[in-house]
Scaffold this active site. Structure first.
Site, PDB file in Angstrom:
ATOM      1  CG  HIS A  29     -90.420 -46.438 -67.735  1.00 27.31           C
ATOM      2  ND1 HIS A  29     -89.492 -45.780 -66.935  1.00 27.31           N
ATOM      3  CD2 HIS A  29     -89.808 -46.608 -68.934  1.00 27.31           C
ATOM      4  CE1 HIS A  29     -88.384 -45.575 -67.620  1.00 27.31           C
ATOM      5  NE2 HIS A  29     -88.549 -46.061 -68.840  1.00 27.31           N
ATOM      6  CE1 TYR A  54     -87.024 -44.233 -72.999  1.00 27.93           C
ATOM      7  CE2 TYR A  54     -85.070 -43.660 -71.747  1.00 27.93           C
ATOM      8  CZ  TYR A  54     -86.257 -44.343 -71.854  1.00 27.93           C
ATOM      9  OH  TYR A  54     -86.678 -45.132 -70.822  1.00 27.93           O
ATOM     10  CE  LYS A  70     -84.417 -47.516 -61.796  1.00 34.38           C
ATOM     11  NZ  LYS A  70     -85.023 -48.674 -62.481  1.00 34.38           N
ATOM     12  CG  HIS A 111     -81.323 -41.397 -67.863  1.00 29.93           C
ATOM     13  ND1 HIS A 111     -82.373 -40.657 -68.369  1.00 29.93           N
ATOM     14  CD2 HIS A 111     -81.767 -42.676 -67.782  1.00 29.93           C
ATOM     15  CE1 HIS A 111     -83.403 -41.452 -68.592  1.00 29.93           C
ATOM     16  NE2 HIS A 111     -83.069 -42.681 -68.244  1.00 29.93           N
ATOM     17  NE  ARG A 130     -85.317 -44.253 -62.166  1.00 30.86           N
ATOM     18  CZ  ARG A 130     -84.312 -43.400 -62.144  1.00 30.86           C
ATOM     19  NH1 ARG A 130     -84.381 -42.340 -61.350  1.00 30.86           N
ATOM     20  NH2 ARG A 130     -83.240 -43.578 -62.895  1.00 30.86           N
ATOM     21  NE  ARG A 179     -86.221 -42.207 -65.612  1.00 37.00           N
ATOM     22  CZ  ARG A 179     -85.358 -41.311 -65.147  1.00 37.00           C
ATOM     23  NH1 ARG A 179     -85.807 -40.164 -64.651  1.00 37.00           N
ATOM     24  NH2 ARG A 179     -84.062 -41.537 -65.149  1.00 37.00           N
TER      25      ARG A 179
END
Length: 347
Positions: free
Chosen positions: A295, A330, A214, A321, A187, A298
């Protein structure tokens, strides 16, 4: 005439069509115990959620305090303008829901200390800024595209060079930033948060520690491994080594600002700077900068890995993740043209 004793018609109809016998007396006791156990389980779950929320608030407040201290402004009580500037500065790095939680954490910290919430007293300017952030994120969600390997090669090839066909100092930084961000599935906040002590080049490749994320509210950190690339030109390990040598970075932030005179600053880049650097590099390569954001690095890693058949668990281990649902989005994108029915149309 008295009605016959026995089960009522309602009881009979509720059992009609089933072979289940009526609960025995001892089963009533067991069901009562299960009900108590279920209530206790729900209470424990509620406490866990509450504790997770508190932990997130603590992390949010710590981040706000750190941001204020770096800029020499007061976090408590904070000026309304400080909150507006803070939200604007971190907006690119978080979802709207996370930003809302961060504002709540700031408000709660002020209320606990007996101060009015600056997030409330800044209602009008914050409202305007918030509306702009919401619109921007809504558009970005619709437009952002994953940056794939072939596109990244084009971008690196297009970075500026000297008359001797060597990368400029700024190009070396941007090359390392983009390649490490892509290969590390980082990120923007993770990328600019990297310190010299967080990386170690080994015989196998780059060992990288992400200390703040995060998705890691407990601050456990995540260790990632990045192999040497097959092509020296786009190898993230060599790119990072070339940049740190040129910039003589032996401690502190890895990715730093460079002024118009070519002087390398001491302070780390911001998350917004990553997006601007990427868009500028994308434009130089002849691609549409409006289609990409910070973004995209990533997202591009995850999509490319899925396209190459990397298993879900391996992708998730590398990206950090927590939700397999997001990773599978994805994967569906990466496998869009695998076993595609249009192959059979004969066009």
């Amino acid at each position: 005439m008295e009605k016959a004793s026995g089960p009522s018609s309602a009881d009979s109809s509720s059992r009609a069509g089933t072979d289940l016998p009526a609960p025995r007396a001892d089963e009533h006791t067991q069901l009562a115990h299960l009900t108590d156990a279920n209530a206790r389980a729900q209470a424990f779950a509620s406490k866990a959620r509450a504790e997770n929320t508190k932990r997130a608030y603590r992390a949010d407040w710590k981040q706000f305090v750190g941001w204020c201290e770096e800029r020499g402004v007061r976090p408590l009580p904070a000026l309304p303008k400080t909150v507006v500037l803070y939200v604007s500065a971190v907006a690119d790095d978080y979802k709207l829901s996370t930003l809302e939680r961060k504002l709540t954490a700031i408000s709660q910290a002020h209320k606990t200390a007996g101060f009015d919430s600056p997030a409330l007293t800044a209602k009008e300017p914050l409202h305007s800024v918030w509306a702009g952030i919401a619109r921007t994120k809504s558009r970005a969600k619709d437009k952002v595209a994953p940056l794939m390997t072939d596109e990244l090669r084009m971008i690196v090839d297009a970075l500026p060079r000297t008359d001797e066909n060597l990368f400029t100092t700024r190009a070396l930084r941007d090359r390392a930033l983009l390649l490490v961000g892509f290969a590390g599935a980082l990120r923007r906040s993770e990328l600019v948060g990297l310190q010299q002590d967080d990386v170690n080049v080994t015989a196998d490749g780059l060992r990288l520690i992400v200390r703040k994320s995060k998705s890691d509210q407990e601050g456990k950190g995540l260790v990632k491994g990045i192999h040497y690339g097959k092509h020296p030109h786009t190898c993230p390990v060599r790119a990072l080594r070339d940049w740190t040598r040129r910039a003589s970075i032996s401690e502190g932030p890895l990715f730093r600002g460079i002024d118009r005179h070519g002087n390398i600053r001491e302070r780390a880049l911001s998350g917004r700077s990553v997006a601007l650097i990427l868009k500028k590099a994308v434009k130089r390569a002849g691609l549409n900068p409006e289609a990409y954001s910070g973004h995209s690095l990533r997202a591009g890693f995850t999509t490319q890995a899925a396209r190459e058949g990397v298993p879900e668990r391996v992708i998730m281990k590398h990206t950090g993740h927590k939700s397999i649902r997001m990773v599978r989005e994805y994967i569906r994108e990466g496998q869009l043209f695998d076993e595609n029915p249009t192959d059979a149309l004969g066009l």
